[in-house]
Design a protein around this motif. Structure first.
Motif, PDB file in Angstrom:
ATOM      1  N   LEU A 243       0.821  -1.203   0.000  1.00 57.58           N
ATOM      2  CA  LEU A 243       0.000   0.000   0.000  1.00 57.58           C
ATOM      3  C   LEU A 243       0.858   1.257   0.000  1.00 57.58           C
ATOM      4  CD1 LEU A 243      -2.849  -1.010   2.485  1.00 57.58           C
ATOM      5  CD2 LEU A 243      -3.032  -0.740   0.022  1.00 57.58           C
ATOM      6  N   SER A 244       1.988   1.228   0.712  1.00 56.99           N
ATOM      7  CA  SER A 244       2.891   2.384   0.702  1.00 56.99           C
ATOM      8  C   SER A 244       3.398   2.660  -0.702  1.00 56.99           C
ATOM      9  CB  SER A 244       4.063   2.136   1.653  1.00 56.99           C
ATOM     10  OG  SER A 244       3.627   2.031   2.993  1.00 56.99           O
ATOM     11  N   MET A 245       3.743   1.585  -1.422  1.00 55.46           N
ATOM     12  CA  MET A 245       4.207   1.751  -2.800  1.00 55.46           C
ATOM     13  C   MET A 245       3.089   2.307  -3.688  1.00 55.46           C
ATOM     14  SD  MET A 245       4.058   0.432  -6.096  1.00 55.46           S
ATOM     15  CE  MET A 245       3.407  -1.223  -5.873  1.00 55.46           C
ATOM     16  N   LEU A 246       1.883   1.779  -3.529  1.00 54.35           N
ATOM     17  CA  LEU A 246       0.762   2.241  -4.351  1.00 54.35           C
ATOM     18  C   LEU A 246       0.444   3.715  -4.074  1.00 54.35           C
ATOM     19  CD1 LEU A 246      -1.626  -0.849  -4.128  1.00 54.35           C
ATOM     20  CD2 LEU A 246      -0.207  -0.161  -6.068  1.00 54.35           C
ATOM     21  N   ILE A 247       0.536   4.121  -2.808  1.00 50.94           N
ATOM     22  CA  ILE A 247       0.299   5.528  -2.466  1.00 50.94           C
ATOM     23  C   ILE A 247       1.315   6.411  -3.169  1.00 50.94           C
ATOM     24  CG2 ILE A 247       0.368   7.195  -0.582  1.00 50.94           C
ATOM     25  CD1 ILE A 247      -0.704   4.913   1.238  1.00 50.94           C
ATOM     26  N   LYS A 248       2.587   6.013  -3.129  1.00 50.43           N
ATOM     27  CA  LYS A 248       3.627   6.801  -3.798  1.00 50.43           C
ATOM     28  C   LYS A 248       3.367   6.879  -5.302  1.00 50.43           C
ATOM     29  CE  LYS A 248       7.296   5.699  -0.473  1.00 50.43           C
ATOM     30  NZ  LYS A 248       8.576   4.974  -0.276  1.00 50.43           N
ATOM     31  N   MET A 249       2.911   5.782  -5.891  1.00 53.18           N
ATOM     32  CA  MET A 249       2.664   5.780  -7.330  1.00 53.18           C
ATOM     33  C   MET A 249       1.502   6.708  -7.689  1.00 53.18           C
ATOM     34  SD  MET A 249       2.137   2.571  -9.944  1.00 53.18           S
ATOM     35  CE  MET A 249       0.483   2.139  -9.442  1.00 53.18           C
ATOM     36  N   MET A 250       0.441   6.698  -6.894  1.00 51.43           N
ATOM     37  CA  MET A 250      -0.689   7.580  -7.177  1.00 51.43           C
ATOM     38  C   MET A 250      -0.299   9.054  -7.024  1.00 51.43           C
ATOM     39  SD  MET A 250      -2.691   5.452  -8.175  1.00 51.43           S
ATOM     40  CE  MET A 250      -2.090   3.776  -8.265  1.00 51.43           C
ATOM     41  N   LEU A 251       0.515   9.354  -6.015  1.00 51.87           N
ATOM     42  CA  LEU A 251       0.954  10.730  -5.824  1.00 51.87           C
ATOM     43  C   LEU A 251       1.886  11.166  -6.948  1.00 51.87           C
ATOM     44  CD1 LEU A 251       1.586  10.751  -1.965  1.00 51.87           C
ATOM     45  CD2 LEU A 251      -0.387  11.612  -3.225  1.00 51.87           C
ATOM     46  N   ALA A 252       2.721  10.241  -7.429  1.00 49.20           N
ATOM     47  CA  ALA A 252       3.602  10.567  -8.550  1.00 49.20           C
ATOM     48  C   ALA A 252       2.783  10.885  -9.800  1.00 49.20           C
ATOM     49  CB  ALA A 252       4.556   9.405  -8.815  1.00 49.20           C
ATOM     50  N   GLN A 253       1.722  10.130 -10.024  1.00 48.71           N
ATOM     51  CA  GLN A 253       0.888  10.383 -11.197  1.00 48.71           C
ATOM     52  C   GLN A 253       0.102  11.685 -11.035  1.00 48.71           C
ATOM     53  OE1 GLN A 253       0.172   6.080 -13.200  1.00 48.71           O
ATOM     54  NE2 GLN A 253      -1.259   6.539 -11.585  1.00 48.71           N
ATOM     55  N   ALA A 254      -0.296  12.020  -9.806  1.00 47.01           N
ATOM     56  CA  ALA A 254      -0.930  13.318  -9.574  1.00 47.01           C
ATOM     57  C   ALA A 254       0.059  14.449  -9.840  1.00 47.01           C
ATOM     58  CB  ALA A 254      -1.448  13.392  -8.137  1.00 47.01           C
ATOM     59  N   GLN A 255       1.323  14.256  -9.425  1.00 51.55           N
ATOM     60  CA  GLN A 255       2.342  15.277  -9.680  1.00 51.55           C
ATOM     61  C   GLN A 255       2.610  15.413 -11.174  1.00 51.55           C
ATOM     62  OE1 GLN A 255       3.855  16.819  -6.805  1.00 51.55           O
ATOM     63  NE2 GLN A 255       4.427  18.337  -8.331  1.00 51.55           N
ATOM     64  N   GLU A 256       2.578  14.295 -11.895  1.00 53.76           N
ATOM     65  CA  GLU A 256       2.770  14.337 -13.338  1.00 53.76           C
ATOM     66  C   GLU A 256       1.641  15.112 -14.018  1.00 53.76           C
ATOM     67  OE1 GLU A 256       3.507  11.206 -17.070  1.00 53.76           O
ATOM     68  OE2 GLU A 256       2.905  10.478 -15.097  1.00 53.76           O
ATOM     69  N   CYS A 257       0.406  14.868 -13.578  1.00 56.10           N
ATOM     70  CA  CYS A 257      -0.729  15.609 -14.145  1.00 56.10           C
ATOM     71  C   CYS A 257      -0.633  17.091 -13.812  1.00 56.10           C
ATOM     72  CB  CYS A 257      -2.045  15.033 -13.618  1.00 56.10           C
ATOM     73  SG  CYS A 257      -2.424  13.364 -14.212  1.00 56.10           S
ATOM     74  N   LEU A 258      -0.110  17.412 -12.633  1.00 54.34           N
ATOM     75  CA  LEU A 258       0.083  18.805 -12.268  1.00 54.34           C
ATOM     76  C   LEU A 258       1.101  19.474 -13.193  1.00 54.34           C
ATOM     77  CD1 LEU A 258      -0.375  21.175 -10.344  1.00 54.34           C
ATOM     78  CD2 LEU A 258       1.354  20.185  -8.837  1.00 54.34           C
ATOM     79  N   PHE A 259       2.180  18.767 -13.517  1.00 51.45           N
ATOM     80  CA  PHE A 259       3.167  19.284 -14.462  1.00 51.45           C
ATOM     81  C   PHE A 259       2.527  19.533 -15.829  1.00 51.45           C
ATOM     82  CE2 PHE A 259       6.113  18.346 -17.936  1.00 51.45           C
ATOM     83  CZ  PHE A 259       7.127  19.260 -17.689  1.00 51.45           C
ATOM     84  N   GLU A 260       1.718  18.586 -16.278  1.00 50.57           N
ATOM     85  CA  GLU A 260       1.053  18.737 -17.570  1.00 50.57           C
ATOM     86  C   GLU A 260       0.075  19.912 -17.557  1.00 50.57           C
ATOM     87  OE1 GLU A 260      -0.773  15.004 -18.349  1.00 50.57           O
ATOM     88  OE2 GLU A 260       1.102  14.005 -18.901  1.00 50.57           O
ATOM     89  N   LYS A 261      -0.571  20.132 -16.410  1.00 47.89           N
ATOM     90  CA  LYS A 261      -1.512  21.251 -16.316  1.00 47.89           C
ATOM     91  C   LYS A 261      -0.778  22.582 -16.416  1.00 47.89           C
ATOM     92  CE  LYS A 261      -5.090  23.226 -13.334  1.00 47.89           C
ATOM     93  NZ  LYS A 261      -5.762  23.175 -12.019  1.00 47.89           N
TER      94      LYS A 261
END
Length: 645
Positions: A243-261
Motif C-alpha cells: 500500500l505504501s508503494m501504491l500511495i507513492k505511485m498515485m501521488l507521482a501520477q498526480a504530480q505528473e498531471c500537475l506538471f502537464e496542467k
C-alpha cells in the motif's frame, strides 16, 4: 468490463490449479510408493508450469493500461490504473434469516426483500461503473457493513459466511469468515476505482487534468486510510509495504498531471518560466524515482508487474532529462541584459542547485556568456544521456513497446535535446566535459504532501480520538554528568519516557513516567523514532533545552447516557478480528415492523445523533481544490468497531 471478466476467469483457473497442487503435495507426503511419487512429481511440474502461465497472463492484464486511457489521448504519456479485487457471489439469505430467528426471535422470512437488496448491492460492487456512480455504489455498500457487523457478526459465534477475495496482483484467493476482510477489500476497490477514473480523464484540457489530479489524490487518500486502519490484512496487495508503494505511485501520477496542467497553455521561452518548469520536471522525476525504489524492494518486486517498474524508471529518466533541457535553454537562450533584474535572476539561479557548478557564484555565471554556454551544454549532455537511457529501458519491456504514444514522446524529446546540443557544440572543443549538477526538486503546487490535519497530529495508532491527552507541557532538560535522568523507547514513533529518576531535574520540572515527547526545541517529534530524538538531545549544552510532552489520561470514564459514538473502555488492538456487541446488549423482545428497511436497523436514530466521516482523501495542496464532493460514510466508531481505529 471485458478486462474484469477476464481477470475473474483467470482467478478461477488459478484457484483450480492451486487446489490441484495442494492435493498432489498431500499425496506426495502420504505415499511411499516410488512409482506413485514419480507420477505426482511429474504432475506437480505441469501444475506449476500452468500456474506460471496464468500468473503471466494476470500480469499482462495489469499491464494493459491503454484500455483505461481516454480515447481522445494522442499525445500524453499513459498512466497506470489499479485493477479491482475480484470476489465470489455470496448468498446471505439462509444465514441471516436463521440468525434473526434464533437471536432476535423474529421471523427471518419477513426480511427476504431487504436481504435480497443487500445481496444485489454487493453483486453491483463486483462490476461498478468507472465513474462517480460506481464510487457511490461501493461507498453505499461500505457504509452498510458496520451495521451488518454489529447486528449479525458476533465474536463468540460464527455465521458460516465465508468472504472470498482474490489478490489483485497474484490472483491468490483469501477466504475468511471475518467481515473485516470484506471492509478492507471494498475500501481497496474504492481506491482502485479512483485510479481508473483518473486514468480515463481527458488530459488535453485544464478541467480534465484537474479531475485526474483530484482522482489520484483521492485514491492515495483511500489507500492511506486502508493502510492505517487495517494493519494485519491476509492479502498481500493490502499489506502495508504494498500500500505504501501504491500511495507513492498515485501521488507521482498526480504530480505528473500537475506538471502537464502547468505546461498545457504553453511554456514561454523566458528565463524565469524555464527555471520554474525545470523545478517542476525535476520534482516529477524525483517522485517516480521514489516509486521505482519502492518497487525494487523485496518482496514487492516479486509481485509488482515488470511493466510498472519499467514505466517508473522510464518516467524518472524522462522528466529529469526535461529538467536539464529547460535549465540549459534558460542559460543558453537568455543572456543577462542591462534591463534585466540582476538580483532576481541571481536568486532564481542559486535556488536551482544545492551546490553551484564548479563553485561558481550565480552572478558570475549570469554575467559571463562563455560560462553560461559551458554549463548549459553540460545540462544538455545530461538530458541527451537521460533520454537515451529512457529509450533503452523502454525497449526492454514487451508490454511497454506496444505503447506507440510513449515511444514517440520519448523519441521526440531526445531529438529536441540532441538538436539543441548540436546547435551549441563547437568542433574545436575536445576537453569541455563538465558534469552538470542535479537540479533541486521543487514544485509550487506539490501534490505529494498529506493534508496538515492528517499528519501533523502524529501517528494514528497513538494520537487518535479514542485517547484522552493532557495539554502539552514544557519541561527543561539539563544534563547532570551527561545523564538526562531517564531512558526513551519508541520504534515505531512516538517516543515515550521510561525509567524516570524521580529526583532528576526533569522530574522536578514536571516530567512523568510514560510521557510522550511531542517536540524538542522547535522540532516536532510526533513522527520521530528514538534514534532521531536522541540526535536532537545529544548536543544539549549547559543551559539545557526545552521539550514538550503530553500524558495519556484515564479513558475508563463512565459511558454517557446518550452517545452514539462512545467507544471507551475497550482495549486497543491492531488485528483484523473485530469486537462485536455482546449478545445481551441486543433487545430480544424488540418488535420489528415492515415499515423500516432491514438495512436501516439502527440507522435512523444514529443519523440523528452522530456525524458522518468523509471518505479520506489526499489533497496534498491547498491550491488544488476538489471539483466534486466525496461520498460520505457513517462513522465506524459509532458501531463499536474498536479493532479498526
Amino acid at each position: 468490463f471485458s478486462l474484469q471478466n477476464e481477470r475473474a476467469s483467470l482467478n478461477q483457473q488459478i484457484i483450480r490449479q492451486m487446489r490441484m497442487r495442494a492435493g498432489a503435495e498431500n499425496l506426495l507426503r502420504a505415499t511411499s510408493n516410488n512409482k506413485v511419487c514419480d507420477m505426482v512429481v511429474l504432475e506437480l511440474s505441469y501444475i506449476n508450469s500452468n500456474l506460471q502461465l496464468l500468473m503471466e497472463q494476470l500480469e499482462g492484464l495489469n499491464s494493459s493500461v491503454e484500455v483505461y486511457q481516454n480515447i481522445q489521448e494522442t499525445s500524453s504519456i499513459p498512466l497506470i490504473p489499479l485493477g479491482l479485487k475480484e470476489t465470489k457471489e455470496m448468498d446471505f439469505s439462509v444465514s441471516f434469516k436463521d440468525f434473526i430467528l434464533e437471536h432476535y426471535s423474529e421471523d427471518g422470512s419477513s426480511f427476504e426483500e431487504e436481504i435480497a437488496d443487500l445481496m444485489d448491492l454487493r453483486q453491483a460492487c463486483r462490476t461498478p461503473s468507472r465513474n462517480d456512480a460506481g464510487i457511490e455504489t461501493l461507498a453505499k455498500y461500505f457504509s452498510h457493513i458496520p451495521l451488518l457487523e454489529s447486528r449479525f457478526f458476533s465474536a463468540t459465534r460464527q455465521m458460516g459466511i465465508f468472504f472470498t477475495w482474490y489478490d489483485s496482483f497474484t490472483g491468490v484467493p483469501v477466504c475468511q469468515q471475518n467481515v473485516s476482510l470484506e471492509k478492507a477489500s471494498i475500501l481497496f476497490n474504492i481506491g482502485a476505482l479512483y485510479t481508473q477514473i483518473g486514468t480515463r480523464c481527458n488530459r488535453q484540457t485544464g478541467s480534465g487534468l484537474q479531475d485526474a489530479i483530484t482522482a489520484f489524490q483521492k485514491a492515495a487518500g483511500v489507500l492511506h486510510h486502508l493502510k492505517e486502519t487495517f494493519t494485519h490484512t491476509p492479502s498481500y496487495d493490502m499489506s502495508p509495504s504494498m500500500l505504501s508503494m501504491l500511495i507513492k505511485m498515485m501521488l507521482a501520477q498526480a504530480q505528473e498531471c500537475l506538471f502537464e496542467k502547468i505546461a498545457l497553455s504553453g511554456i514561454r521561452n523566458e528565463f524565469f518560466s524555464l527555471l520554474k518548469m525545470a523545478h517542476e520536471a525535476a520534482k516529477v522525476g524525483d517522485t517516480y524515482d521514489q516509486v521505482h525504489q519502492s518497487m525494487s524492494q523485496t518482496p514487492i518486486k516479486d509481485n509488482v508487474p515488470f511493466f510498472w517498474s519499467t514505466v517508473a524508471q522510464v518516467k524518472t529518466h524522462h522528466y529529469r532529462s526535461l529538467a536539464h533541457y529547460f535549465l540549459a535553454t534558460a542559460l543558453l537562450d537568455h543572456q543577462l541584459r542591462p534591463s534585466d533584474d540582476e538580483d532576481q535572476q541571481e536568486k532564481a539561479l542559486s535556488q536551482a542547485y544545492d551546490a553551484m557548478p564548479d563553485g561558481r557564484s550565480p552572478l558570475d555565471i549570469l554575467r559571463k556568456r562563455e560560462e553560461r554556454r559551458r554549463i548549459g551544454k553540460a545540462h544538455l549532455r545530461r538530458a541527451v544521456i537521460g533520454h537515451e537511457e529512457g529509450l533503452r529501458i523502454h525497449s526492454l519491456c514487451r508490454h511497454l513497446r506496444k505503447l506507440d504514444v510513449l515511444q514517440a514522446i520519448l523519441q521526440a524529446s531526445h531529438n529536441r535535446s540532441l538538436a539543441k546540443f548540436n546547435d551549441n557544440d563547437r568542433e574545436d572543443e575536445f576537453t569541455d566535459y563538465m558534469e552538470a549538477p542535479d537540479i533541486v526538486c521543487e514544485s509550487i503546487n506539490q501534490s505529494n504532501v498529506f493534508v496538515k490535519l492528517q499528519t501533523s497530529s502524529g501517528p494514528l495508532s497513538v494520537f487518535s480520538a479514542k485517547q484522552r491527552w493532557t495539554a502539552p507541557r514544557t519541561v527543561r532538560l539539563r544534563l547532570e554528568d551527561r545523564d538526562l535522568g531517564f531512558t526513551l523507547r519508541g520504534d515505531p514513533a512516538p517516543v515515550q519516557v521510561t525509567s524516570l529518576d524521580p529526583l532528576c531535574p526533569a522530574a522536578v520540572d514536571g516530567l512523568k513516567e510514560g510521557d510522550y515527547i511531542v517536540a524538542v526545541g522547535d522540532a516536532d517529534c510526533k513522527w520521530m523514532v528514538v534514534s532521531e530524538v536522541m540526535r536532537l538531545l545529544k548536543d544539549v549544552n549547559e543551559d539545557g533545552i526545552d521539550i514538550r510532552v503530553v500524558s495519556l489520561m484515564d479513558s475508563g470514564l463512565p459511558m454517557p447516557t446518550k452517545s452514539a459514538t462512545y467507544c471507551g473502555g475497550i482495549s486497543k488492538t491492531y488485528s483484523m478480528i473485530c469486537l462485536a456487541f455482546d449478545d445481551d446488549k441486543s433487545p430480544k423482545g424488540r418488535k420489528v415492523t415492515k415499515k423500516g428497511s432491514f438495512l436501516s436497523w439502527g440507522v435512523k436514530n444514529h443519523l440523528k445523533s452522530s456525524s458522518t466521516l468523509s471518505l479520506p482523501t489526499a489533497d496534498y495542496s491547498g491550491t488544488l481544490p476538489w471539483n466534486k464532493p466525496c461520498p460520505t460514510f457513517p462513522s465506524s466508531s459509532s458501531y463499536n468497531d474498536s479493532a479498526l481505529y
